[in-house]
Write a protein that holds these residues in place. Structure first.
Motif, PDB file in Angstrom:
ATOM      1  N   THR A 247       0.731  -1.153   0.040  1.00  0.00           N
ATOM      2  CA  THR A 247      -0.066   0.021  -0.024  1.00  0.00           C
ATOM      3  C   THR A 247       0.860   1.258   0.165  1.00  0.00           C
ATOM      4  OG1 THR A 247      -0.324  -0.475   2.387  1.00  0.00           O
ATOM      5  CG2 THR A 247      -2.128  -0.916   0.839  1.00  0.00           C
ATOM      6  N   THR A 270       0.959  -5.636   7.369  1.00  0.00           N
ATOM      7  CA  THR A 270       0.897  -4.655   8.674  1.00  0.00           C
ATOM      8  C   THR A 270       1.100  -3.119   8.175  1.00  0.00           C
ATOM      9  OG1 THR A 270       2.826  -5.999   8.895  1.00  0.00           O
ATOM     10  CG2 THR A 270       1.547  -5.528  11.092  1.00  0.00           C
ATOM     11  N   GLY A 272       3.063   0.323  10.029  1.00  0.00           N
ATOM     12  CA  GLY A 272       3.724   0.833  11.046  1.00  0.00           C
ATOM     13  C   GLY A 272       4.851   1.680  10.638  1.00  0.00           C
ATOM     14  N   SER A 274       8.537   3.670  12.561  1.00  0.00           N
ATOM     15  CA  SER A 274       9.443   3.842  13.570  1.00  0.00           C
ATOM     16  C   SER A 274       8.991   4.309  14.919  1.00  0.00           C
ATOM     17  CB  SER A 274      10.886   4.425  13.386  1.00  0.00           C
ATOM     18  OG  SER A 274      11.277   4.024  11.928  1.00  0.00           O
ATOM     19  N   TYR A 293      -6.053  -1.357   7.230  1.00  0.00           N
ATOM     20  CA  TYR A 293      -5.085  -1.891   8.649  1.00  0.00           C
ATOM     21  C   TYR A 293      -6.283  -1.570   9.747  1.00  0.00           C
ATOM     22  CZ  TYR A 293      -1.779  -2.190   5.236  1.00  0.00           C
ATOM     23  OH  TYR A 293      -0.741  -2.280   4.160  1.00  0.00           O
ATOM     24  N   ASP A 345       1.280  10.716   8.021  1.00  0.00           N
ATOM     25  CA  ASP A 345       0.725  10.004   7.181  1.00  0.00           C
ATOM     26  C   ASP A 345      -0.846  10.295   7.323  1.00  0.00           C
ATOM     27  OD1 ASP A 345       2.907   8.471   6.662  1.00  0.00           O
ATOM     28  OD2 ASP A 345       2.339   6.624   8.119  1.00  0.00           O
ATOM     29  N   GLN A 491      14.382  -0.454   4.946  1.00  0.00           N
ATOM     30  CA  GLN A 491      13.026   0.533   5.216  1.00  0.00           C
ATOM     31  C   GLN A 491      12.824   1.255   4.074  1.00  0.00           C
ATOM     32  OE1 GLN A 491      14.927   1.569   9.179  1.00  0.00           O
ATOM     33  NE2 GLN A 491      12.920   2.152   9.606  1.00  0.00           N
TER      34      GLN A 491
HETATM   35  P1  AMP Z   1      10.167   4.072   8.660  1.00  0.00           P
HETATM   36  O1  AMP Z   1       9.731   4.799   9.741  1.00  0.00           O
HETATM   37  O2  AMP Z   1      11.244   4.491   7.900  1.00  0.00           O
HETATM   38  O3  AMP Z   1       9.927   2.725   8.643  1.00  0.00           O
HETATM   39  O4  AMP Z   1       8.766   4.363   7.702  1.00  0.00           O
HETATM   40  C1  AMP Z   1       7.390   4.409   8.154  1.00  0.00           C
HETATM   41  C2  AMP Z   1       6.699   5.080   7.310  1.00  0.00           C
HETATM   42  O5  AMP Z   1       6.555   3.846   6.131  1.00  0.00           O
HETATM   43  C3  AMP Z   1       5.221   5.236   7.234  1.00  0.00           C
HETATM   44  O6  AMP Z   1       5.127   6.234   8.505  1.00  0.00           O
HETATM   45  C4  AMP Z   1       4.503   5.138   6.275  1.00  0.00           C
HETATM   46  O7  AMP Z   1       4.517   6.333   5.587  1.00  0.00           O
HETATM   47  C5  AMP Z   1       5.230   4.063   5.502  1.00  0.00           C
HETATM   48  N1  AMP Z   1       4.499   2.615   5.787  1.00  0.00           N
HETATM   49  C6  AMP Z   1       4.972   1.743   6.663  1.00  0.00           C
HETATM   50  N2  AMP Z   1       3.927   0.862   6.459  1.00  0.00           N
HETATM   51  C7  AMP Z   1       3.102   1.169   5.710  1.00  0.00           C
HETATM   52  C8  AMP Z   1       1.998   0.416   4.843  1.00  0.00           C
HETATM   53  N3  AMP Z   1       1.485  -0.967   5.381  1.00  0.00           N
HETATM   54  N4  AMP Z   1       1.408   0.911   3.986  1.00  0.00           N
HETATM   55  C9  AMP Z   1       1.731   2.194   3.571  1.00  0.00           C
HETATM   56  N5  AMP Z   1       3.134   2.859   3.896  1.00  0.00           N
HETATM   57  C10 AMP Z   1       3.572   2.334   4.906  1.00  0.00           C
END
Ligand code: AMP
Length: 525
Positions: A247, A270, A272, A274, A293, A345, A491
């Motif tokens: 997504t 999932t 999520g 950090s 989700y 987000d 990531q």
């Molecule tokens: P990071 O903290 O670098 O792991 O990035 C986290 C960010 O990745 C989140 O705030 C979202 O913008 C994106 N992200 C994580 N999981 C999803 C997901 N299932 N669908 C879409 N974006 C996601």
């Protein structure tokens, strides 16, 4: 990490009692953190929930960064957290912001384990035998992938996955470039000398356990097909589904993964970050585009700021008070020192699982293109790309990577897209047809909103959209550039929009051809 005692009743209970669980989580966090330097400023030692809502401000990373940095630099954890900080997580900053560092401790792992256990429960409702009786082939990038070629246990793999779709696509691409060498390594039982990472070598050697010419032949046979359509199901015939986040900005990889897997279900389990794990997908077999989700209410304390709040912070609502169909930005209060922190987000409420809301990931907040008054979001850009999918497909092309920016260095400014293309049949060298590329430019423009099209057509304040086709491997170079700035490859997400001049320079050096839209997009009648 799994919580072995978790069962479907726990899931029902968790989602039925979201309100009470959230209250309890907040109480626990406030009791734990009331005397931290950060919270003391606003609550003066109180752990009162009403006071928390009244006095503690909604913040962004820049507000809490100095506190986090002090702990990272050696000051005691209680500058921000009542419990000990034992680790820092680093976000890549490639999902539309800058790189950030977040404090956590063992409780993070515990909570993550809980969500993973819940996720397995949700999956077991939909796949016979939980989809887990067998092995999973997961691609984890902990080092540059060129150092981690994998063994291929064919008949046991029931699930192929990676954290983000991007990693999986990259792994297939890597295999496409290196399968001959991989087969020769398997045939001889010896890992190539250029792979110098000792742990990687040892791990692969343990799987190989000596020469395996039969396996080498089987893989060779599949990989030497002209087309790599269905390569995932050909290499791992028992794979039932693909498991990766698909997504948000990962949606661009749906066509590629469908092509490589003969349309196996793609399960995005999932959501999520950090800052906090957020929730899981309770309907894993839905179409990737329909993924929602369900928030896990025991992970952190979640509030939601309506997107149209117009500066009215009092419009923030609790998890259970969000309204169906509305758009929000989640605000998280976690166990490790983030209080009322804006994640950045944008989510839309799509339904409820018992009493717990479910959300669709819409886009990152700050990812927008704008030349004039128009605002083109990450979601608009991904939708526009969807539009050109058919044209690319009929030309046997795949879009391996893209990003864009608004070039306002000249008047009128215009949107520039960088595209890395590849022929569907691996042995084909693709030729760019001007007609096809110009059509793609027009289709992108046509799918943008009325404000864009009006600015472009009537007022001529936006110039023709441009696609710059870059050499193959360019998006690998872009990733290497971002990873060289710190952050983890696992990531990494290719930024949908680029604004750093250094990153743009990486792309500009690899431009092969430029195409412009030739006519203004039509306006709504
Ligand atoms: P990071 O903290 O670098 O792991 O990035 C986290 C960010 O990745 C989140 O705030 C979202 O913008 C994106 N992200 C994580 N999981 C999803 C997901 N299932 N669908 C879409 N974006 C996601």
């Amino acid at each position: 990490m799994m919580n072995p005692s978790l069962n479907l009743m726990d899931l029902e209970e968790l989602t039925s009692n979201a309100k009470q669980i959230q209250e309890d989580v907040l109480e626990e966090i406030l009791t734990l953190n009331a005397n931290t330097e950060y919270l003391h400023r606003f609550l003066h030692g109180s752990s009162d929930k009403v006071l928390f809502k009244k006095n503690v401000p909604v913040v962004t990373y820049d507000d809490v960064k100095p506190y986090i940095e002090r702990v990272a630099n050696g000051e005691p954890s209680d500058v921000i957290s009542g419990g000990p900080i034992t680790m820092f997580l680093r976000s890549t900053g490639t999902s539309g912001g800058k790189q950030k560092v977040f404090p956590v401790n063992d409780k993070y792992i515990e909570k993550l384990g809980y969500v993973i256990a819940l996720r397995s429960l949700a999956m077991s409702k939909h796949f016979d035998s939980g989809g887990e009786q067998g092995k999973a082939m997961e691609f984890h990038c902990t080092k540059p992938p060129s150092e981690t070629p994998s063994g291929l246990p064919r008949d046991e793999v029931v699930r192929v996955g990676a954290a983000f779709a991007f990693v999986l696509v990259r792994a297939i691409d890597f295999l496409e470039k290196h399968w001959k060498e991989l087969c020769s390594n398997i045939r001889s039982g010896h890992v190539s000398e250029w792979i110098t990472d000792l742990e990687g070598r040892n791990a692969v050697s343990t799987i190989l356990r000596g020469p395996d010419p039969i396996l080498a032949d089987v893989i060779e046979q599949e990989c030497s097909h002209k087309s790599w359509e269905g390569i995932i199901t050909r290499l791992w015939p028992k794979a039932k589904y693909i498991d990766c986040i698909i997504t948000g900005q990962m949606a661009q990889y749906i066509p590629m993964l469908e092509f490589y897997s003969n349309k196996l279900p793609i399960v995005s389990t999932t959501y999520g970050s950090s800052e906090s794990t957020f929730g899981m997908n309770m309907d894993p077999l839905c179409k990737p585009q329909d993924t929602s989700y369900t928030c896990a209410p025991n992970i952190s304390y979640f509030e939601f700021l309506p997107v149209d709040h117009k500066g009215d912070m009092a419009s923030i609502v609790d998890l259970v008070d969000v309204k169906l169909g509305c758009y929000y930005e989640p605000v998280v209060t976690n166990y490790f020192g983030l209080h009322r922190y804006l994640i950045g987000d944008i989510l839309q409420v799509t339904g409820f699982y018992n009493n717990t809301p479910q959300f669709r990931f819409v886009h990152r907040k700050n990812v927008v293109l704008s030349v004039r008054s128009e605002i083109t979001t990450e979601e608009d850009i991904l939708k526009a790309l969807n539009h050109v999918g058919l044209v690319l497909e009929s030309s046997d092309l795949m879009l391996m990577g893209f990003t864009c920016y608004a070039d306002i260095s000249t008047f009128p400014g215009h949107y520039v897209f960088y595209w890395e293309l590849k022929a569907k049949d691996v042995q084909d060298v693709f030729e760019l047809e001007e007609k096809v590329m110009v059509k793609c430019c027009s289709l992108l423009e046509e799918s943008f909103d009325e404000v864009y099209r009006k600015n472009r057509s009537k007022d001529e304040c936006i110039g023709p959209l441009e696609i710059r086709v870059v050499q193959q491997g360019t998006f690998d170079s872009l990733m290497e550039y971002f990873i060289s700035q710190g952050g983890s490859i696992a990531q990494y997400k290719t930024p949908i929009c680029i604004n750093s001049s250094e990153a743009l320079a990486v792309l500009e050096n690899k431009v092969l051809a430029r195409f412009f839209s030739e006519k203004s997009p039509p306006l709504d009648s």
